[in-house]
Design a protein around this motif. Structure first.
Motif, PDB file in Angstrom:
ATOM      1  N   LEU A   1       0.801  -1.112  -0.035  1.00  5.99           N
ATOM      2  CA  LEU A   1       0.186  -0.008  -0.189  1.00  5.99           C
ATOM      3  C   LEU A   1       1.064   1.298   0.002  1.00  5.99           C
ATOM      4  O   LEU A   1       1.915   1.185   0.561  1.00  5.99           O
ATOM      5  CB  LEU A   1      -0.926   0.010   1.235  1.00  5.99           C
ATOM      6  N   PRO A   2       0.046   2.306  -0.299  1.00 13.07           N
ATOM      7  CA  PRO A   2       1.117   3.685  -0.473  1.00 13.07           C
ATOM      8  C   PRO A   2       1.641   3.847   0.653  1.00 13.07           C
ATOM      9  O   PRO A   2       1.180   3.844   1.996  1.00 13.07           O
ATOM     10  CB  PRO A   2      -0.027   4.482  -0.828  1.00 13.07           C
ATOM     11  N   ALA A   3       2.805   4.385   0.968  1.00 13.05           N
ATOM     12  CA  ALA A   3       3.624   4.922   2.008  1.00 13.05           C
ATOM     13  C   ALA A   3       4.350   6.119   1.714  1.00 13.05           C
ATOM     14  O   ALA A   3       4.369   6.915   0.588  1.00 13.05           O
ATOM     15  CB  ALA A   3       4.402   3.622   2.682  1.00 13.05           C
ATOM     16  N   GLY A   4       5.373   6.490   2.735  1.00 14.80           N
ATOM     17  CA  GLY A   4       6.306   7.608   2.553  1.00 14.80           C
ATOM     18  C   GLY A   4       5.894   8.773   2.898  1.00 14.80           C
ATOM     19  O   GLY A   4       6.392   9.998   2.178  1.00 14.80           O
ATOM     20  N   ASP A   5       4.736   8.913   3.532  1.00 13.88           N
ATOM     21  CA  ASP A   5       3.983  10.234   3.936  1.00 13.88           C
ATOM     22  C   ASP A   5       3.120  10.078   5.204  1.00 13.88           C
ATOM     23  O   ASP A   5       2.628   8.752   5.303  1.00 13.88           O
ATOM     24  CB  ASP A   5       3.240  10.788   2.931  1.00 13.88           C
ATOM     25  N   PRO A   6       3.043  10.955   6.180  1.00 13.75           N
ATOM     26  CA  PRO A   6       2.258  10.853   7.446  1.00 13.75           C
ATOM     27  C   PRO A   6       0.889  10.512   7.050  1.00 13.75           C
ATOM     28  O   PRO A   6       0.056   9.917   7.801  1.00 13.75           O
ATOM     29  CB  PRO A   6       2.494  12.284   7.986  1.00 13.75           C
ATOM     30  N   ALA A   7       0.337  10.906   5.746  1.00 12.66           N
ATOM     31  CA  ALA A   7      -1.012  10.586   5.380  1.00 12.66           C
ATOM     32  C   ALA A   7      -1.410   9.301   4.659  1.00 12.66           C
ATOM     33  O   ALA A   7      -2.358   8.926   4.439  1.00 12.66           O
ATOM     34  CB  ALA A   7      -1.508  11.818   4.512  1.00 12.66           C
ATOM     35  N   ARG A   8      -0.359   8.535   4.485  1.00 12.17           N
ATOM     36  CA  ARG A   8      -0.342   7.292   3.760  1.00 12.17           C
ATOM     37  C   ARG A   8      -0.199   5.890   4.691  1.00 12.17           C
ATOM     38  O   ARG A   8       0.770   6.223   5.602  1.00 12.17           O
ATOM     39  CB  ARG A   8       0.497   7.204   2.572  1.00 12.17           C
ATOM     40  N   GLY A   9      -0.716   4.918   4.231  1.00 11.57           N
ATOM     41  CA  GLY A   9      -0.522   3.667   4.760  1.00 11.57           C
ATOM     42  C   GLY A   9      -1.721   2.766   4.891  1.00 11.57           C
ATOM     43  O   GLY A   9      -2.590   2.769   4.011  1.00 11.57           O
ATOM     44  N   VAL A  10      -1.464   1.741   5.724  1.00 11.17           N
ATOM     45  CA  VAL A  10      -2.598   0.700   5.811  1.00 11.17           C
ATOM     46  C   VAL A  10      -3.615   1.446   6.883  1.00 11.17           C
ATOM     47  O   VAL A  10      -3.247   1.417   8.181  1.00 11.17           O
ATOM     48  CB  VAL A  10      -2.099  -0.695   6.129  1.00 11.17           C
ATOM     49  N   PHE A  11      -4.796   1.422   6.400  1.00 14.70           N
ATOM     50  CA  PHE A  11      -5.945   2.136   7.446  1.00 14.70           C
ATOM     51  C   PHE A  11      -6.874   1.026   8.161  1.00 14.70           C
ATOM     52  O   PHE A  11      -7.201   1.266   9.203  1.00 14.70           O
ATOM     53  CB  PHE A  11      -6.539   3.008   6.845  1.00 14.70           C
ATOM     54  N   ALA A  12      -6.893  -0.184   7.635  1.00 14.85           N
ATOM     55  CA  ALA A  12      -7.939  -1.112   7.987  1.00 14.85           C
ATOM     56  C   ALA A  12      -7.372  -2.407   7.556  1.00 14.85           C
ATOM     57  O   ALA A  12      -6.987  -2.821   6.374  1.00 14.85           O
ATOM     58  CB  ALA A  12      -9.264  -0.983   7.716  1.00 14.85           C
ATOM     59  N   LEU A  13      -7.636  -3.715   8.523  1.00  4.34           N
ATOM     60  CA  LEU A  13      -7.605  -5.067   8.127  1.00  4.34           C
ATOM     61  C   LEU A  13      -8.840  -5.629   8.370  1.00  4.34           C
ATOM     62  O   LEU A  13      -9.452  -5.257   9.224  1.00  4.34           O
ATOM     63  CB  LEU A  13      -6.284  -5.481   8.976  1.00  4.34           C
ATOM     64  N   ALA A  14      -9.038  -6.824   7.632  1.00  2.44           N
ATOM     65  CA  ALA A  14      -9.952  -7.585   7.822  1.00  2.44           C
ATOM     66  C   ALA A  14      -9.451  -9.032   7.524  1.00  2.44           C
ATOM     67  O   ALA A  14      -8.978  -9.465   6.327  1.00  2.44           O
ATOM     68  CB  ALA A  14     -10.950  -7.389   6.927  1.00  2.44           C
ATOM     69  N   PHE A  15      -9.640 -10.158   8.474  1.00  2.00           N
ATOM     70  CA  PHE A  15      -9.394 -11.472   8.465  1.00  2.00           C
ATOM     71  C   PHE A  15     -10.473 -12.419   8.465  1.00  2.00           C
ATOM     72  O   PHE A  15     -11.207 -12.153   9.463  1.00  2.00           O
ATOM     73  CB  PHE A  15      -8.407 -11.864   9.523  1.00  2.00           C
TER      74      PHE A  15
ATOM     75  N   GLY B   1      -6.289   1.139   2.385  1.00  2.00           N
ATOM     76  CA  GLY B   1      -5.909   2.198   2.898  1.00  2.00           C
ATOM     77  C   GLY B   1      -5.525   3.277   1.656  1.00  2.00           C
ATOM     78  O   GLY B   1      -6.245   3.426   0.881  1.00  2.00           O
ATOM     79  N   GLY B   2      -4.126   3.636   1.866  1.00  2.00           N
ATOM     80  CA  GLY B   2      -4.076   4.817   0.833  1.00  2.00           C
ATOM     81  C   GLY B   2      -3.568   6.036   1.501  1.00  2.00           C
ATOM     82  O   GLY B   2      -2.866   6.115   2.464  1.00  2.00           O
ATOM     83  N   ASP B   3      -4.015   7.179   0.620  1.00  2.00           N
ATOM     84  CA  ASP B   3      -3.718   8.626   1.156  1.00  2.00           C
ATOM     85  C   ASP B   3      -4.961   8.969   1.396  1.00  2.00           C
ATOM     86  O   ASP B   3      -5.629   9.395   0.544  1.00  2.00           O
ATOM     87  CB  ASP B   3      -2.899   9.353   0.037  1.00  2.00           C
ATOM     88  N   TYR B   4      -5.470   9.719   2.855  1.00  2.00           N
ATOM     89  CA  TYR B   4      -6.675  10.165   3.188  1.00  2.00           C
ATOM     90  C   TYR B   4      -6.858  11.432   2.698  1.00  2.00           C
ATOM     91  O   TYR B   4      -7.981  11.793   3.188  1.00  2.00           O
ATOM     92  CB  TYR B   4      -6.691   9.806   4.583  1.00  2.00           C
ATOM     93  N   ARG B   5      -5.922  12.259   2.257  1.00  2.00           N
ATOM     94  CA  ARG B   5      -6.099  13.568   1.923  1.00  2.00           C
ATOM     95  C   ARG B   5      -7.098  13.744   0.785  1.00  2.00           C
ATOM     96  O   ARG B   5      -6.848  12.932  -0.198  1.00  2.00           O
ATOM     97  CB  ARG B   5      -4.840  14.179   1.641  1.00  2.00           C
ATOM     98  N   THR B   6      -8.061  14.471   0.811  1.00  2.00           N
ATOM     99  CA  THR B   6      -9.094  14.677  -0.200  1.00  2.00           C
ATOM    100  C   THR B   6      -8.226  15.116  -1.698  1.00  2.00           C
ATOM    101  O   THR B   6      -7.364  16.058  -1.683  1.00  2.00           O
ATOM    102  CB  THR B   6     -10.079  15.816  -0.149  1.00  2.00           C
ATOM    103  N   GLY B   7      -8.842  14.400  -2.624  1.00  2.00           N
ATOM    104  CA  GLY B   7      -7.824  14.599  -4.005  1.00  2.00           C
ATOM    105  C   GLY B   7      -6.766  13.921  -4.170  1.00  2.00           C
ATOM    106  O   GLY B   7      -6.211  14.053  -5.497  1.00  2.00           O
ATOM    107  N   GLN B   8      -6.014  13.518  -3.245  1.00  2.00           N
ATOM    108  CA  GLN B   8      -4.867  12.643  -3.412  1.00  2.00           C
ATOM    109  C   GLN B   8      -4.850  11.494  -4.162  1.00  2.00           C
ATOM    110  O   GLN B   8      -5.729  10.530  -3.568  1.00  2.00           O
ATOM    111  CB  GLN B   8      -4.016  12.782  -2.177  1.00  2.00           C
ATOM    112  N   PRO B   9      -4.072  10.917  -4.998  1.00  2.00           N
ATOM    113  CA  PRO B   9      -4.222   9.744  -5.502  1.00  2.00           C
ATOM    114  C   PRO B   9      -3.946   8.569  -4.471  1.00  2.00           C
ATOM    115  O   PRO B   9      -3.112   8.581  -3.581  1.00  2.00           O
ATOM    116  CB  PRO B   9      -3.450   9.561  -6.829  1.00  2.00           C
ATOM    117  N   SER B  10      -4.245   7.612  -4.448  1.00  2.00           N
ATOM    118  CA  SER B  10      -4.019   6.356  -3.509  1.00  2.00           C
ATOM    119  C   SER B  10      -4.260   5.115  -4.429  1.00  2.00           C
ATOM    120  O   SER B  10      -4.858   4.092  -4.472  1.00  2.00           O
ATOM    121  CB  SER B  10      -5.152   6.117  -2.638  1.00  2.00           C
TER     122      SER B  10
END
Length: 349
Positions: free
Chosen positions: A225-239, A249-258
């Motif tokens: 998943l996207p990383a390298g920024d405080p707004a990016r990463g894994v936001f949820a897991l499901a097993f 997950g991705g980048d939670y900022r509005t308009g930012q690509p994920s």
């Protein structure tokens, strides 16, 4: 968003059905609140709990037709941010508030929210608790962002009545900037009696940590998943079980690509593969549909996606905004989010 009422039998699609959610969609349920509900616990087709901002907790036992405001008075008085709630039935639930220091608290009810007991208040100003999970009605964990370079875990073996900090000798060192996201109550999830996974972001790589002994020892694996920024990463897991899992997950900022905002594992998280057709944008919550082994849901501010092949390919299901999603083991999928939005998955009539 209107939908006809869905019977329990319609929800209980057989596992072999090619499109178990064909014709289904979210039916909004009025809560009468404007707060944001990032905490959600689906107990059944009729019963669900919500936890949100301003110390708000709601409960329904009639499929969302009516909601009882069972907010803890102390949480309301201090406008706590409740970001996770785990419920065992219609009467017993454990809720987590987030924040630095004493803002992180755990509250418990065993009478449907008529009364609440505060069972943990964080004494360490360096700790910030993000998520809860329970293996069963007695054993559970709560996760904090790193303290002294390692993620911190609380443990309970009495249903959340008491908590203790686990030793960190078996926890890998956190990466610079690494933390959890308190976005959907799904940054810490469990399956079975001992397996638990922890999702991270904010660092150079987005990692997923796994423990097979209720949080005593951990291994860390890089996700796709996207990383390298405080707004990016894994936001949820499901097993679905101790081997088959999803990450979104991705980048939670509005308009930012994920790009590559979803991944799958079939070996308990030892390795992760990016979805061949991921959701088109950031997703903050995920859940497995209970009656079809390969069907799952992912939600976020720009919509809901569904996968019918175990998370490898996703397609749009609904454009509405939600922060989290949860499906009860027996029946009933629910979603919740901003401005009091709550919905149940129902067959469109």
């Amino acid at each position: 968003m209107c939908a006809a009422a869905l019977t329990l039998g319609l929800l209980a699609a057989p596992a072999h059905a090619a499109e178990p959610l064909h014709g289904a969609g979210w039916a909004l349920k009025s809560t009468g609140k404007e707060v944001r509900f990032r905490g959600l616990a689906a107990v059944s087709h009729t019963t669900a709990w919500l936890a949100g901002s301003k110390g708000t907790v709601l409960r329904t036992v009639d499929g969302g037709r009516t909601w009882s405001d069972v907010s803890p008075p102390s949480a309301v008085a201090q406008a706590l941010e409740l970001r996770d709630i785990e419920a065992f039935d219609s009467r017993r639930a454990v809720a987590l508030s987030i924040g630095e220091g004493e803002a992180s608290r755990i509250l418990r009810t065993e009478d449907g929210g008529a009364t609440w007991a505060e069972t943990f208040r964080n004494p360490d100003p360096r700790a910030f608790y993000d998520c809860l999970t329970f293996f069963d009605s007695r054993h559970g964990l709560a996760m904090s962002d790193p303290v002294d370079g390692k993620f911190r875990l609380l443990s309970t073996d009495d249903g959340g009545r008491t908590w203790e900090v686990l030793p960190t000798e078996g926890m890998p060192e956190a990466l610079p900037g690494e933390a959890g996201f308190a976005a959907s109550g799904q940054c810490l999830v469990s399956a079975g009696p001992k397996d638990v996974w922890l999702a991270t972001g904010g660092a150079a790589t987005a990692r997923i940590l796994h423990s097979s002994d209720r949080g005593l020892t951990w291994t860390a694996t890089e996700s796709t998943l996207p990383a390298g920024d405080p707004a990016r990463g894994v936001f949820a897991l499901a097993f679905r079980d101790r081997t088959k899992g999803l990450a979104v997950g991705g980048d939670y900022r509005t308009g930012q690509p994920s790009p590559q905002a979803a991944a799958v594992t079939s070996d308990g998280g030892r390795s992760w593969n990016g979805a061949a057709t991921p959701p088109p944008a950031y997703r903050s919550g995920a859940a497995w549909y209970p009656y079809a082994g390969n069907t799952a849901l992912a939600v976020g501010p720009t919509g809901t996606d569904v996968s019918t092949d175990g998370g490898r390919h996703w397609r749009p299901l609904d454009p509405g905004s939600f922060d989290t999603v949860d499906c009860a083991p027996a029946a009933g999928c629910w979603a919740s989010g901003e401005k009091g939005r709550v919905a149940r998955l129902e067959r469109r009539g």
